[in-house]
Design a protein around this motif. Structure first.
Motif, PDB file in Angstrom:
ATOM      1  N   ALA A 228     -62.457 -55.924 -34.329  1.00 54.04           N
ATOM      2  CA  ALA A 228     -62.318 -54.685 -33.563  1.00 54.04           C
ATOM      3  C   ALA A 228     -63.317 -54.695 -32.423  1.00 54.04           C
ATOM      4  N   VAL A 229     -62.891 -54.139 -31.282  1.00 56.49           N
ATOM      5  CA  VAL A 229     -63.747 -54.035 -30.104  1.00 56.49           C
ATOM      6  C   VAL A 229     -63.705 -52.583 -29.647  1.00 56.49           C
ATOM      7  N   PHE A 230     -64.848 -51.901 -29.722  1.00 56.37           N
ATOM      8  CA  PHE A 230     -64.932 -50.499 -29.322  1.00 56.37           C
ATOM      9  C   PHE A 230     -65.425 -50.416 -27.884  1.00 56.37           C
ATOM     10  N   ALA A 231     -64.823 -49.494 -27.137  1.00 55.99           N
ATOM     11  CA  ALA A 231     -65.171 -49.352 -25.735  1.00 55.99           C
ATOM     12  C   ALA A 231     -64.984 -47.906 -25.310  1.00 55.99           C
ATOM     13  N   ARG A 232     -65.686 -47.547 -24.228  1.00 56.46           N
ATOM     14  CA  ARG A 232     -65.502 -46.234 -23.627  1.00 56.46           C
ATOM     15  C   ARG A 232     -64.301 -46.284 -22.691  1.00 56.46           C
ATOM     16  N   ILE A 233     -63.457 -45.287 -22.812  1.00 54.91           N
ATOM     17  CA  ILE A 233     -62.272 -45.205 -21.975  1.00 54.91           C
ATOM     18  C   ILE A 233     -62.261 -43.852 -21.277  1.00 54.91           C
ATOM     19  N   TRP A 234     -61.527 -43.775 -20.181  1.00 52.81           N
ATOM     20  CA  TRP A 234     -61.431 -42.547 -19.417  1.00 52.81           C
ATOM     21  C   TRP A 234     -59.950 -42.207 -19.227  1.00 52.81           C
ATOM     22  N   ARG A 235     -59.619 -40.991 -19.496  1.00 47.28           N
ATOM     23  CA  ARG A 235     -58.245 -40.499 -19.306  1.00 47.28           C
ATOM     24  C   ARG A 235     -58.298 -39.253 -18.429  1.00 47.28           C
ATOM     25  N   THR A 236     -57.345 -39.135 -17.518  1.00 45.70           N
ATOM     26  CA  THR A 236     -57.245 -37.969 -16.648  1.00 45.70           C
ATOM     27  C   THR A 236     -55.879 -37.326 -16.854  1.00 45.70           C
ATOM     28  N   TYR A 237     -55.882 -36.039 -17.145  1.00 47.80           N
ATOM     29  CA  TYR A 237     -54.657 -35.269 -17.367  1.00 47.80           C
ATOM     30  C   TYR A 237     -54.593 -34.161 -16.324  1.00 47.80           C
ATOM     31  N   SER A 238     -53.418 -33.915 -15.819  1.00 48.19           N
ATOM     32  CA  SER A 238     -53.209 -32.871 -14.821  1.00 48.19           C
ATOM     33  C   SER A 238     -52.170 -31.888 -15.347  1.00 48.19           C
ATOM     34  N   TYR A 239     -52.489 -30.601 -15.279  1.00 48.62           N
ATOM     35  CA  TYR A 239     -51.607 -29.542 -15.762  1.00 48.62           C
ATOM     36  C   TYR A 239     -51.467 -28.475 -14.685  1.00 48.62           C
ATOM     37  N   THR A 240     -50.271 -28.002 -14.523  1.00 55.36           N
ATOM     38  CA  THR A 240     -49.986 -26.908 -13.597  1.00 55.36           C
ATOM     39  C   THR A 240     -49.659 -25.674 -14.425  1.00 55.36           C
ATOM     40  N   LEU A 241     -50.526 -24.678 -14.373  1.00 54.14           N
ATOM     41  CA  LEU A 241     -50.402 -23.480 -15.198  1.00 54.14           C
ATOM     42  C   LEU A 241     -50.247 -22.262 -14.305  1.00 54.14           C
ATOM     43  N   SER A 242     -49.459 -21.318 -14.778  1.00 54.10           N
ATOM     44  CA  SER A 242     -49.242 -20.073 -14.048  1.00 54.10           C
ATOM     45  C   SER A 242     -50.165 -18.994 -14.606  1.00 54.10           C
ATOM     46  N   LEU A 243     -50.813 -18.275 -13.693  1.00 54.26           N
ATOM     47  CA  LEU A 243     -51.706 -17.196 -14.121  1.00 54.26           C
ATOM     48  C   LEU A 243     -50.956 -15.920 -14.457  1.00 54.26           C
ATOM     49  N   GLU A 244     -49.681 -15.866 -14.131  1.00 52.44           N
ATOM     50  CA  GLU A 244     -48.833 -14.724 -14.474  1.00 52.44           C
ATOM     51  C   GLU A 244     -47.720 -15.211 -15.394  1.00 52.44           C
ATOM     52  N   GLU A 245     -47.721 -14.715 -16.601  1.00 53.24           N
ATOM     53  CA  GLU A 245     -46.751 -15.117 -17.617  1.00 53.24           C
ATOM     54  C   GLU A 245     -45.873 -13.935 -17.982  1.00 53.24           C
ATOM     55  N   LYS A 246     -44.579 -14.198 -18.059  1.00 48.69           N
ATOM     56  CA  LYS A 246     -43.624 -13.154 -18.419  1.00 48.69           C
ATOM     57  C   LYS A 246     -43.215 -13.332 -19.875  1.00 48.69           C
ATOM     58  N   ARG A 247     -43.387 -12.260 -20.651  1.00 47.63           N
ATOM     59  CA  ARG A 247     -43.036 -12.285 -22.066  1.00 47.63           C
ATOM     60  C   ARG A 247     -42.113 -11.124 -22.388  1.00 47.63           C
ATOM     61  N   LEU A 248     -41.407 -11.272 -23.513  1.00 49.24           N
ATOM     62  CA  LEU A 248     -40.481 -10.243 -23.972  1.00 49.24           C
ATOM     63  C   LEU A 248     -41.091  -9.516 -25.163  1.00 49.24           C
ATOM     64  N   PHE A 249     -41.070  -8.186 -25.119  1.00 46.23           N
ATOM     65  CA  PHE A 249     -41.605  -7.351 -26.195  1.00 46.23           C
ATOM     66  C   PHE A 249     -40.513  -6.387 -26.663  1.00 46.23           C
ATOM     67  N   ARG A 250     -40.602  -6.013 -27.930  1.00 53.49           N
ATOM     68  CA  ARG A 250     -39.632  -5.081 -28.506  1.00 53.49           C
ATOM     69  C   ARG A 250     -39.943  -3.665 -28.060  1.00 53.49           C
ATOM     70  N   THR A 251     -38.883  -2.934 -27.697  1.00 52.31           N
ATOM     71  CA  THR A 251     -39.047  -1.540 -27.280  1.00 52.31           C
ATOM     72  C   THR A 251     -38.869  -0.565 -28.430  1.00 52.31           C
ATOM     73  N   GLY A 252     -38.279  -1.014 -29.544  1.00 52.11           N
ATOM     74  CA  GLY A 252     -38.033  -0.132 -30.683  1.00 52.11           C
ATOM     75  C   GLY A 252     -36.610   0.364 -30.772  1.00 52.11           C
ATOM     76  N   SER A 253     -35.799   0.179 -29.728  1.00 52.77           N
ATOM     77  CA  SER A 253     -34.399   0.617 -29.743  1.00 52.77           C
ATOM     78  C   SER A 253     -33.531  -0.469 -30.379  1.00 52.77           C
ATOM     79  N   THR A 254     -32.617  -0.053 -31.253  1.00 53.67           N
ATOM     80  CA  THR A 254     -31.716  -0.985 -31.929  1.00 53.67           C
ATOM     81  C   THR A 254     -30.287  -0.458 -31.886  1.00 53.67           C
TER      82      THR A 254
END
Length: 374
Positions: A228-254
């Motif tokens: 086995a050979v252990f070494a330091r590695i570097w990984r770069t990840y890029s994410y595009t996130l929205s600061l405004e998220e739309k979700r669905l909530f129950r109103t209580g009407s059925t």
């Protein structure tokens, strides 16, 4: 004749006066239901006079709504015997319809020869319109399995007026793995070597060196290399996130909708198929009528409303860091995280986060393609 005859009555007035009168007269009232200020109930004919006497000394009004009971039904049939014809006809039609197979279905995984199974079942006497009490499910399953090749098992179940053919194809034999090839252990990715562990062979790198993908790390000795050979590695990840998220909530009407599915697949929807709300979540509950296989479904629609949620950049950075660490653990489960750095760029309501992860892991890879730690 008066025994067994019940009258449907309604009392208008104070309910406390009615209960005191009923207790005083010792009557047998049943089916008590409050209808606003009134009270509906059922009472035997023999108890009506005693209740009226008890109520005459109190405020209230007694009203007759209807009557029922087996004695009245028997007396009505004696006067007009032809009335029994319709119930008998309905009963005979029910028995006749429930004694016939109306639908045949094939149940199983993908890849089943459905047409061949239905054709074999039809040749053995299992088809829509056949008398179901003359069919033997176990014998039918064995006969269909003999007729259609490539099945590991086949069985038939008759549920009411529907017949189900359960089958599964035979699994292919597993292929034997190719013999291992011996050769040098190479680097699976670029890294900075921190530790070299050689079990068999000759080391080609030392601590502190930088290696590239495919570079030999341990050379074979006697045709075999392990380590086995252990070494330091570097990984770069890029994410595009929205600061405004739309979700669905129950109103209580059925809202509820009822559906009736007939044995031959036709669905009757007297209240319509569409949801009464623009956005909704549906909850389905189904009942099946015995023998006829008629299904009655009740769908409850729960109204949902879309709400916009605003997140802070710090929350988005923490979310991106969690995704990056999860991706690293999936790629290299044995990696040890050393350093995590984030760098973000905001574009309106969109945040682009670049996560740089430094970790230590085993980069040794055998010539066959497997990792040495596996």
């Amino acid at each position: 004749m008066a025994e067994g005859i019940w009258l449907r009555l309604r009392f208008s007035g104070k309910q406390s006066a009615f209960f005191r009168a009923a207790q005083e007269a010792s009557v047998k009232a049943r089916g008590l239901r409050a209808r606003g200020d009134a009270l509906d109930f059922e009472l035997p004919v023999a108890d009506v006079l005693r209740l009226r006497r008890a109520l005459s000394r109190r405020d209230g009004r007694l009203q007759l709504l209807g009557h029922g009971g087996w004695p009245l039904a028997i007396r009505s049939l004696r006067r007009r015997p032809w009335r029994i014809v319709l119930p008998l006809l309905v009963g005979l039609l029910y028995v006749g319809a429930s004694a016939v197979v109306w639908q045949v279905q094939v149940v199983g995984p993908k890849g089943l020869p459905v047409r061949k199974l239905l054709a074999a079942a039809r040749a053995q006497g299992l088809a829509p319109g056949r008398y179901r009490f003359a069919l033997h499910p176990r014998a039918l399953g064995l006969a269909i399995q003999r007729e259609v090749g490539g099945l590991i098992f086949c069985t038939v179940r008759i549920d009411g007026v529907r017949a189900f053919i359960y089958a599964a194809p035979q699994l292919p034999a597993p292929k034997a793995p190719s013999p291992p090839s011996y050769g040098p252990i190479t680097a699976s990715e670029a890294g900075y070597v921190t530790r070299v562990v050689v079990e068999r062979g000759l080391p080609a790198v030392a601590r502190g060196e930088t290696v590239l993908p495919g570079q030999p790390l341990i050379l074979p000795r006697g045709g075999e290399a392990r380590g086995a050979v252990f070494a330091r590695i570097w990984r770069t990840y890029s994410y595009t996130l929205s600061l405004e998220e739309k979700r669905l909530f129950r109103t209580g009407s059925t809202a509820q909708r009822w559906y009736i599915r007939l044995p031959w697949g036709t669905e009757w929807t007297p209240q319509g198929k569409k949801s009464p709300y623009p956005r909704s979540r549906v909850q389905v509950r189904t009942w099946r009528i015995p023998f006829l296989s008629v299904e009655v479904s009740r769908r409850t629609y729960v109204e949902l409303r879309r709400v916009t949620l605003t997140a802070r950049p710090s929350y988005a950075e923490a979310q991106a860091e969690g995704k990056a660490l999860t991706a690293l653990r999936r790629a290299t489960p044995q990696a040890k995280v050393l350093l995590v750095q984030e760098r973000d760029t905001r574009q309106g309501t969109v945040l682009v986060v670049r996560v740089r992860v430094e970790a230590e892991t085993d980069i040794a890879q055998a010539a066959t393609g497997g990792r040495t730690q596996d």
